[in-house]
Design an enzyme around this catalytic site. Structure first.
Site, PDB file in Angstrom:
ATOM      1  N   ASP A  82     -31.202 -18.462 -83.833  1.00  0.00           N
ATOM      2  CA  ASP A  82     -31.009 -18.497 -82.378  1.00  0.00           C
ATOM      3  C   ASP A  82     -31.262 -17.183 -81.675  1.00  0.00           C
ATOM      4  OD1 ASP A  82     -30.384 -21.193 -82.217  1.00  0.00           O
ATOM      5  OD2 ASP A  82     -28.397 -20.786 -83.013  1.00  0.00           O
ATOM      6  N   ARG A  87     -36.939 -18.248 -89.787  1.00  0.00           N
ATOM      7  CA  ARG A  87     -37.278 -18.834 -88.483  1.00  0.00           C
ATOM      8  C   ARG A  87     -37.148 -17.781 -87.387  1.00  0.00           C
ATOM      9  NH1 ARG A  87     -33.093 -23.682 -88.607  1.00  0.00           N
ATOM     10  NH2 ARG A  87     -31.829 -21.899 -89.222  1.00  0.00           N
ATOM     11  N   HIS A 123     -24.706 -16.860 -90.703  1.00  0.00           N
ATOM     12  CA  HIS A 123     -25.094 -18.220 -91.089  1.00  0.00           C
ATOM     13  C   HIS A 123     -24.211 -18.698 -92.235  1.00  0.00           C
ATOM     14  CE1 HIS A 123     -27.558 -21.695 -92.154  1.00  0.00           C
ATOM     15  NE2 HIS A 123     -27.975 -21.606 -90.901  1.00  0.00           N
ATOM     16  N   HIS A 150     -22.735 -24.085 -83.262  1.00  0.00           N
ATOM     17  CA  HIS A 150     -23.882 -24.767 -83.887  1.00  0.00           C
ATOM     18  C   HIS A 150     -25.064 -24.626 -82.927  1.00  0.00           C
ATOM     19  CE1 HIS A 150     -25.995 -27.354 -86.523  1.00  0.00           C
ATOM     20  NE2 HIS A 150     -25.532 -28.529 -86.162  1.00  0.00           N
TER      21      HIS A 150
HETATM   22  N1  NMX Z   1     -19.893 -12.720 -84.953  1.00  0.00           N
HETATM   23  C1  NMX Z   1     -18.544 -12.584 -85.101  1.00  0.00           C
HETATM   24  N2  NMX Z   1     -17.869 -13.058 -86.180  1.00  0.00           N
HETATM   25  C2  NMX Z   1     -18.597 -13.625 -87.161  1.00  0.00           C
HETATM   26  C3  NMX Z   1     -19.992 -13.759 -87.081  1.00  0.00           C
HETATM   27  C4  NMX Z   1     -20.639 -13.279 -85.918  1.00  0.00           C
HETATM   28  N3  NMX Z   1     -21.949 -13.395 -85.729  1.00  0.00           N
HETATM   29  N4  NMX Z   1     -20.443 -14.381 -88.193  1.00  0.00           N
HETATM   30  C5  NMX Z   1     -19.358 -14.631 -88.946  1.00  0.00           C
HETATM   31  N5  NMX Z   1     -18.248 -14.187 -88.319  1.00  0.00           N
HETATM   32  C6  NMX Z   1     -16.860 -14.332 -88.755  1.00  0.00           C
HETATM   33  C7  NMX Z   1     -16.489 -15.818 -88.776  1.00  0.00           C
HETATM   34  O1  NMX Z   1     -16.066 -16.270 -87.501  1.00  0.00           O
HETATM   35  C8  NMX Z   1     -15.398 -15.864 -89.817  1.00  0.00           C
HETATM   36  O2  NMX Z   1     -14.201 -15.408 -89.203  1.00  0.00           O
HETATM   37  P1  NMX Z   1     -12.761 -16.025 -89.632  1.00  0.00           P
HETATM   38  O3  NMX Z   1     -12.629 -15.698 -91.093  1.00  0.00           O
HETATM   39  O4  NMX Z   1     -11.825 -15.293 -88.740  1.00  0.00           O
HETATM   40  O5  NMX Z   1     -12.850 -17.501 -89.379  1.00  0.00           O
HETATM   41  C9  NMX Z   1     -15.855 -14.806 -90.825  1.00  0.00           C
HETATM   42  O6  NMX Z   1     -16.750 -13.928 -90.111  1.00  0.00           O
HETATM   43  C10 NMX Z   1     -16.556 -15.366 -92.029  1.00  0.00           C
HETATM   44  O7  NMX Z   1     -17.595 -16.219 -91.595  1.00  0.00           O
HETATM   45  P2  NMX Z   1     -18.853 -16.541 -92.509  1.00  0.00           P
HETATM   46  O8  NMX Z   1     -18.378 -17.129 -93.777  1.00  0.00           O
HETATM   47  O9  NMX Z   1     -19.722 -15.317 -92.598  1.00  0.00           O
HETATM   48  O10 NMX Z   1     -19.656 -17.599 -91.640  1.00  0.00           O
HETATM   49  P3  NMX Z   1     -19.304 -19.134 -91.301  1.00  0.00           P
HETATM   50  O11 NMX Z   1     -20.076 -19.979 -92.253  1.00  0.00           O
HETATM   51  O12 NMX Z   1     -17.830 -19.373 -91.182  1.00  0.00           O
HETATM   52  O13 NMX Z   1     -19.903 -19.254 -89.835  1.00  0.00           O
HETATM   53  C11 NMX Z   1     -21.505 -19.118 -88.109  1.00  0.00           C
HETATM   54  C12 NMX Z   1     -21.284 -19.299 -89.624  1.00  0.00           C
HETATM   55  C13 NMX Z   1     -22.995 -19.311 -87.811  1.00  0.00           C
HETATM   56  C14 NMX Z   1     -20.685 -20.194 -87.340  1.00  0.00           C
HETATM   57  C15 NMX Z   1     -21.046 -17.684 -87.709  1.00  0.00           C
HETATM   58  O14 NMX Z   1     -21.851 -16.732 -88.377  1.00  0.00           O
HETATM   59  C16 NMX Z   1     -21.079 -17.441 -86.211  1.00  0.00           C
HETATM   60  O15 NMX Z   1     -20.132 -17.788 -85.515  1.00  0.00           O
HETATM   61  N6  NMX Z   1     -22.199 -16.812 -85.692  1.00  0.00           N
HETATM   62  C17 NMX Z   1     -22.343 -16.590 -84.275  1.00  0.00           C
HETATM   63  C18 NMX Z   1     -22.728 -17.889 -83.593  1.00  0.00           C
HETATM   64  C19 NMX Z   1     -24.163 -18.285 -83.918  1.00  0.00           C
HETATM   65  O16 NMX Z   1     -25.087 -17.495 -83.766  1.00  0.00           O
HETATM   66  N7  NMX Z   1     -24.342 -19.545 -84.348  1.00  0.00           N
HETATM   67  C20 NMX Z   1     -25.680 -20.088 -84.653  1.00  0.00           C
HETATM   68  C21 NMX Z   1     -25.841 -20.573 -86.061  1.00  0.00           C
HETATM   69  C22 NMX Z   1     -27.109 -21.337 -86.255  1.00  0.00           C
HETATM   70  N8  NMX Z   1     -26.899 -22.780 -86.065  1.00  0.00           N
HETATM   71  O17 NMX Z   1     -27.710 -23.452 -85.561  1.00  0.00           O
HETATM   72  O18 NMX Z   1     -25.864 -23.344 -86.484  1.00  0.00           O
HETATM   73  C1  MLT Z   2     -29.418 -24.293 -88.670  1.00  0.00           C
HETATM   74  O1  MLT Z   2     -30.468 -24.760 -88.229  1.00  0.00           O
HETATM   75  O2  MLT Z   2     -29.297 -23.090 -88.953  1.00  0.00           O
HETATM   76  C2  MLT Z   2     -28.331 -25.204 -88.904  1.00  0.00           C
HETATM   77  O3  MLT Z   2     -28.380 -26.422 -88.350  1.00  0.00           O
HETATM   78  C3  MLT Z   2     -27.015 -24.630 -89.175  1.00  0.00           C
HETATM   79  C4  MLT Z   2     -26.695 -24.878 -90.628  1.00  0.00           C
HETATM   80  O4  MLT Z   2     -27.592 -24.937 -91.449  1.00  0.00           O
HETATM   81  O5  MLT Z   2     -25.486 -25.017 -90.910  1.00  0.00           O
END
Ligand code: NMX
Ligand code: MLT
Length: 388
Positions: free
Chosen positions: A323, A277, A268, A227
């Site tokens: 981010d 953003r 995301h 997050h």
């Molecule tokens: N790098 C590697 N794996 C990824 C990424 C990524 N950037 N994005 C998605 N995946 C994987 C995810 O871990 C999941 O794997 P599994 O089925 O093994 O659990 C699979 O792809 C499907 O995920 P999604 O449905 O596309 O995304 P989800 O809603 O579960 O997760 C995040 C969203 C933001 C947690 C994920 O994209 C992520 O881990 N990104 C990298 C971390 C990041 O940049 N986070 C910042 C988000 C912004 N915020 O403020 O929250």
């Molecule tokens: C964001 O700013 O991207 C969020 O807090 C993450 C989300 O919307 O799940």
């Protein structure tokens, strides 16, 4: 839509998915669309990026942008609430210096709550917003061992200036720092009702904990690397890459995926395009620091990573998220330690989470407020049995 018309059908496959897509309530401050990203009270975020943080706090609380007179009056109201009690610095000086800044932030908010809770949702939320800049400045200074000779808090300055002047960092361009921070705050203040920290804050408030306890809890939720703390991880990642050569960046991204590590700054839960953003921050970087080494790396990452990530079909959104760029910009203006970055995210979110808590506590259900949160969990591997 009528009261009885189904909005969503829950299937077994929805269980244990973190409530993904399950409607649980309404939100009056912002909504997120998969392609245009977040809108504050109906306005697309890209159209708000150049407003002052104070005007956007006003928007989130009043659901309208302020007139020039309302803006001046609101800034004066926040200034009148800004004074931070002396004992906050005393509490900070007792904390472990290697504790994570997000834990310090949470303790700081709790401390303000112990000293200053009024019990009025709106008063407490506005008081906390007004005290955040000074509290953030104190936190940075004391944690870094610069607790002496802190300049007085100039309450006539705007919120970002109060923070920058409290920090009083040598060798930085204050005006540039203020510009980057003001834009950062505006972009990050709110993101719909269901993101983890906002949801957590509202859930805590639904049991009638104080605004301060609720928002301190929200900060704890924000501190996780998937997050808010992704902005820290993202710059650490960029520093580890250390080159803007496309071939080397691609090899690095593939290596991270092979090692089952996230590629920070991409993906995301809701968005299915590049986060606006991120687009705004890339444009700001092109204007202010196009030759910065870290900025050059993220420019390459933005080209390379979506192509590599989209090879994995389970990744719903291979594009840049909020981010990706913030760390490079913060680093450029003088914040060299990425462990602080999520505290800026937290500072911004206090406004959106505070506004959403007020709506849930005092507006929803014709002013009765949303009841205490209590979603249903289905028992698993729990045959009824009895002690012999
Ligand atoms: N790098 C590697 N794996 C990824 C990424 C990524 N950037 N994005 C998605 N995946 C994987 C995810 O871990 C999941 O794997 P599994 O089925 O093994 O659990 C699979 O792809 C499907 O995920 P999604 O449905 O596309 O995304 P989800 O809603 O579960 O997760 C995040 C969203 C933001 C947690 C994920 O994209 C992520 O881990 N990104 C990298 C971390 C990041 O940049 N986070 C910042 C988000 C912004 N915020 O403020 O929250
Ligand atoms: C964001 O700013 O991207 C969020 O807090 C993450 C989300 O919307 O799940």
């Amino acid at each position: 839509m009528t009261q009885d018309e189904p909005m969503f059908t829950v299937h077994t496959s929805h269980l244990n998915t973190g409530l993904r897509g399950v409607p649980v309530g309404t939100c009056r401050t912002s909504f997120v669309t998969p392609t245009e990203g977040v809108h504050y009270c109906g306005y697309p975020i890209a159209e708000l990026a150049h407003y002052t943080p104070e005007d956007i706090v006003y928007l989130l609380f009043n659901k309208e942008l302020p007139s020039p007179e309302q803006s001046t009056q609101f800034k004066a109201d926040l200034a009148a609430r800004g004074r931070v009690p002396e004992s906050v610095a005393a509490v900070f000086s007792t904390l472990p210096k290697d504790g994570h800044p997000m834990d310090w932030l949470s303790v700081g908010i709790h401390t303000l709550g112990m000293l200053e809770t009024t019990g009025d949702w709106k008063e407490d939320a506005l008081n906390l917003i007004a005290r955040m800049p000074r509290m953030m400045g104190l936190m940075f200074r004391i944690r870094e061992g610069r607790g002496d000779n802190i300049p007085e808090d100039d309450l006539s300055a705007n919120m970002v200036q109060r923070f920058v002047r409290t920090l009083d960092m040598a060798g930085v361009d204050d005006r540039l720092m203020e510009k980057i921070l003001a834009t950062y705050l505006v972009l990050n203040m709110d993101h719909g009702g269901g993101n983890l920290s906002t949801f957590t804050g509202k859930a805590i408030a639904s049991g009638h904990a104080t605004v301060y306890s609720s928002i301190a809890g929200a900060m704890n939720a924000l501190s996780g690397p998937l997050h808010g703390r992704a902005n820290q991880s993202c710059l650490e990642f960029v520093l580890r890459i250390g080159t803007s050569d496309p071939g080397e960046v691609e090899a690095f991204v593939r290596g991270e995926l092979a090692a089952k590590r996230p590629v920070f700054g991409f993906g995301h839960a809701v968005l299915r395009a590049e986060d606006p953003r991120a687009t705004v921050q890339f444009a700001l970087g092109e204007e202010l620091c196009p030759d910065d080494e870290n900025f050059k790396i993220i420019r390459t990452l933005r080209e390379v990573a979506p192509r590599v990530l989209s090879e994995n079909k389970k990744i719903s959104n291979p594009n840049a998220n909020v981010d990706i760029a913030s760390g490079a910009l913060l680093h450029h203006v003088g914040f060299k330690d990425p462990t602080y970055y999520t505290t800026f995210f937290g500072w911004a979110r206090v406004a959106g989470i505070g506004a959403q808590i007020i709506d849930e506590r005092t507006v929803m259900r014709a002013g009765k407020g949303t009841p205490i949160y209590r979603p249903k969990y289905i028992a698993e591997e729990q045959e009824l049995r009895h002690v012999d």
